[in-house]
Design a protein around this motif. Structure first.
Motif, mmCIF file in Angstrom:
data_model
loop_
_atom_site.group_PDB
_atom_site.id
_atom_site.type_symbol
_atom_site.label_atom_id
_atom_site.label_comp_id
_atom_site.label_asym_id
_atom_site.label_seq_id
_atom_site.Cartn_x
_atom_site.Cartn_y
_atom_site.Cartn_z
ATOM 1 N N ALA A 73 0.928 -1.215 -0.004
ATOM 2 C CA ALA A 73 0.074 0.042 -0.040
ATOM 3 C C ALA A 73 0.886 1.216 -0.183
ATOM 4 O O ALA A 73 0.647 2.176 -0.710
ATOM 5 N N LEU A 74 1.907 1.095 0.692
ATOM 6 C CA LEU A 74 2.826 2.438 0.828
ATOM 7 C C LEU A 74 3.413 2.509 -0.498
ATOM 8 O O LEU A 74 3.852 3.753 -0.906
ATOM 9 N N ALA A 75 4.203 1.446 -0.998
ATOM 10 C CA ALA A 75 4.780 1.664 -2.033
ATOM 11 C C ALA A 75 4.146 2.154 -3.546
ATOM 12 O O ALA A 75 4.453 2.602 -4.229
ATOM 13 N N PHE A 76 2.678 1.797 -3.403
ATOM 14 C CA PHE A 76 1.797 2.149 -4.379
ATOM 15 C C PHE A 76 1.798 3.740 -4.382
ATOM 16 O O PHE A 76 1.710 4.324 -5.689
ATOM 17 N N LEU A 81 11.602 3.935 0.343
ATOM 18 C CA LEU A 81 11.913 2.794 0.520
ATOM 19 C C LEU A 81 11.929 2.713 2.121
ATOM 20 O O LEU A 81 11.464 1.696 2.848
ATOM 21 N N ILE A 82 12.745 3.533 2.790
ATOM 22 C CA ILE A 82 12.887 3.308 4.111
ATOM 23 C C ILE A 82 11.677 3.669 4.765
ATOM 24 O O ILE A 82 11.289 3.046 5.818
ATOM 25 N N VAL A 83 10.669 4.539 4.432
ATOM 26 C CA VAL A 83 9.326 4.644 4.614
ATOM 27 C C VAL A 83 8.717 3.454 4.752
ATOM 28 O O VAL A 83 7.800 2.933 5.747
ATOM 29 N N VAL A 84 8.419 2.819 3.592
ATOM 30 C CA VAL A 84 8.042 1.442 3.351
ATOM 31 C C VAL A 84 8.358 0.618 4.250
ATOM 32 O O VAL A 84 7.570 -0.213 4.929
ATOM 33 N N ALA A 85 9.746 0.349 4.392
ATOM 34 C CA ALA A 85 10.263 -0.580 5.066
ATOM 35 C C ALA A 85 9.965 -0.695 6.647
ATOM 36 O O ALA A 85 9.539 -1.440 7.256
#
Length: 99
Positions: A73-76, A81-85
């Motif tokens: 959802a966040l990568a969409f 990348l750091i936020v998504v991880a």
């Protein structure tokens, strides 16, 4: 055998595997089908190695699914990348607390 011998054998095998295509296939590939097929191989292999690791990394399938859903959802939304991880890890952790 010593560690140096193991490293030498591994380096030789890796070099041979990478050298063979350059040695025997030195012409440009003209087939559009084969070129498009070869274009997607890295993505396919990366997915085949990553997806099982995602679902077995936490030891609980529910936390892995929660983390994966958060990451997708966040990568969409094209977040870094750091936020998504971080948020995927947080989602898996919070899910683990409730289970």
């Amino acid at each position: 055998m010593s560690i140096a011998a193991y490293i030498l054998v591994m380096a030789s095998v890796t070099y041979i595997i990478r050298m063979i295509p350059f040695t025997f296939f030195n012409k440009r590939i003209k087939s559009r089908f084969i070129r498009s097929f070869l274009k997607y191989i890295p993505y396919t292999v990366l997915s085949a190695m990553t997806i099982p690791a995602i679902f077995y990394s936490t030891g609980n399938i529910a936390t892995a699914i929660a983390g994966t859903i958060a990451a997708v959802a966040l990568a969409f939304f094209d977040l870094p990348l750091i936020v998504v991880a971080l948020f995927a890890s947080l989602a898996a952790y919070i899910t683990g607390l409730f289970l």
